[in-house]
Design a protein around this motif. Structure first.
Motif, PDB file in Angstrom:
ATOM      1  N   UNK A  43       0.871  -1.176   0.000  1.00  0.00           N
ATOM      2  CA  UNK A  43       0.000   0.000   0.000  1.00  0.00           C
ATOM      3  C   UNK A  43       0.903   1.220   0.000  1.00  0.00           C
ATOM      4  N   UNK A  44       0.646   2.139  -0.911  1.00  0.00           N
ATOM      5  CA  UNK A  44       1.465   3.346  -0.973  1.00  0.00           C
ATOM      6  C   UNK A  44       0.561   4.553  -0.746  1.00  0.00           C
ATOM      7  N   UNK A  45       0.922   5.389   0.235  1.00  0.00           N
ATOM      8  CA  UNK A  45       0.154   6.589   0.552  1.00  0.00           C
ATOM      9  C   UNK A  45       0.994   7.807   0.220  1.00  0.00           C
ATOM     10  N   UNK A  46       0.460   8.628  -0.668  1.00  0.00           N
ATOM     11  CA  UNK A  46       1.136   9.882  -0.993  1.00  0.00           C
ATOM     12  C   UNK A  46       0.217  11.007  -0.546  1.00  0.00           C
ATOM     13  N   UNK A  47       0.625  11.736   0.479  1.00  0.00           N
ATOM     14  CA  UNK A  47      -0.194  12.819   1.020  1.00  0.00           C
ATOM     15  C   UNK A  47       0.266  14.139   0.422  1.00  0.00           C
ATOM     16  N   UNK A  48      -0.619  14.775  -0.320  1.00  0.00           N
ATOM     17  CA  UNK A  48      -0.294  16.090  -0.876  1.00  0.00           C
ATOM     18  C   UNK A  48      -0.412  17.126   0.235  1.00  0.00           C
ATOM     19  N   UNK A  49       0.414  18.177   0.192  1.00  0.00           N
ATOM     20  CA  UNK A  49       0.269  19.225   1.217  1.00  0.00           C
ATOM     21  C   UNK A  49      -1.119  19.866   1.109  1.00  0.00           C
ATOM     22  N   UNK A  50      -1.756  20.176   2.236  1.00  0.00           N
ATOM     23  CA  UNK A  50      -3.032  20.894   2.163  1.00  0.00           C
ATOM     24  C   UNK A  50      -2.856  22.240   1.456  1.00  0.00           C
ATOM     25  N   UNK A  51      -3.948  22.870   1.013  1.00  0.00           N
ATOM     26  CA  UNK A  51      -3.835  24.179   0.371  1.00  0.00           C
ATOM     27  C   UNK A  51      -3.083  25.163   1.257  1.00  0.00           C
ATOM     28  N   UNK A  52      -2.120  25.858   0.706  1.00  0.00           N
ATOM     29  CA  UNK A  52      -1.347  26.843   1.462  1.00  0.00           C
ATOM     30  C   UNK A  52      -0.125  26.274   2.148  1.00  0.00           C
ATOM     31  N   UNK A  53       0.026  24.954   2.151  1.00  0.00           N
ATOM     32  CA  UNK A  53       1.175  24.349   2.848  1.00  0.00           C
ATOM     33  C   UNK A  53       2.340  24.160   1.878  1.00  0.00           C
ATOM     34  N   UNK A  54       3.539  24.272   2.392  1.00  0.00           N
ATOM     35  CA  UNK A  54       4.736  24.091   1.579  1.00  0.00           C
ATOM     36  C   UNK A  54       4.926  22.608   1.243  1.00  0.00           C
TER      37      UNK A  54
END
Ligand code: FES
Length: 217
Positions: A186-197
């Protein structure tokens, strides 16, 4: 999935393992609001990652292990967000118990989906299950229990690729891009929330609980 304003939207932060030991913390940012989730004496709590004294960011690193202590004047906060350690309080701040309670950190929300930890800015709003939808919530929760072991970053092992190949099933949940090879990884790629670097992006590879010798070739 119900669309909601950013403050009431849940964002994936980390797994429970990342917050398993006392003082472990993980941070992110939603818009202009820094958030922190931290294990304080076994309780995992979430706050705005902003000191209530002079509004400094408390933890600057995306993750780590250390007291919930502001780097400027050294105030240390407890699991209720109340400053309990104030160096030079008798001379510099003169805060009694009521004064310290008034300067408690602003709470944020934390919710779990299986072993996955999500946070949001608002203290009220739709539940994580309502945001994801009950079907997706249940699937993600089950997957997090099926793949409890962390693998090597960027490499799922045993000839598996990085999650971009055609053999992987892919779907999205909140800010998560999920790639799955049933029974294998299982691979989880978490994108930064809006406004986060970009430094708040997180990628993790997870393997089944069974041993290497039992893992499918
Ligand atoms: S700014 Fe945080 S203790 Fe002063």
């Amino acid at each position: 999935m119900t669309e909601a304003m950013p403050d009431t939207r849940w964002f994936y932060l980390c797994t429970e393992d990342d917050l398993a030991v006392p003082n472990a913390f993980v941070t992110t940012r939603v818009g202009a609001v820094p958030l922190v989730a931290q294990n304080l004496k076994g309780r995992v709590v979430a706050f705005r990652n902003v000191c209530t004294h002079r509004f400094a960011v408390i933890h600057d690193d995306p993750s780590g292990c250390g007291p919930l202590r502001c780097p400027y004047h050294g105030w240390t906060f407890d699991a209720e967000g109340v400053p309990v350690g104030l160096p030079f309080n008798p001379t510099d701040f003169q805060l009694n118990a009521e004064g310290r309670r008034r300067l408690a950190l602003n709470p944020a929300s934390l919710a779990r989906c299986g072993r996955l930890v999500f946070v949001r800015v608002a203290t009220e709003g739709p539940s994580l299950e309502e945001q994801l939808g009950s079907g997706l919530f249940a699937r993600l929760s089950a997957l997090s229990e099926d793949f409890p072991r962390s693998g090597e970053p960027g490499e799922t092992g045993d000839g598996l690729d990085d999650g971009s190949g055609e053999a992987w099933e892919r779907f999205e949940a909140a800010n998560l891009r999920v790639a799955l090879r049933p029974g294998q990884a299982l691979r989880l790629e978490a994108l930064p929330p809006p406004g986060a670097a970009e430094r708040f992006a997180r990628t993790g590879n997870f393997l089944p609980a069974h041993t290497d010798t039992e893992r499918p070739a």
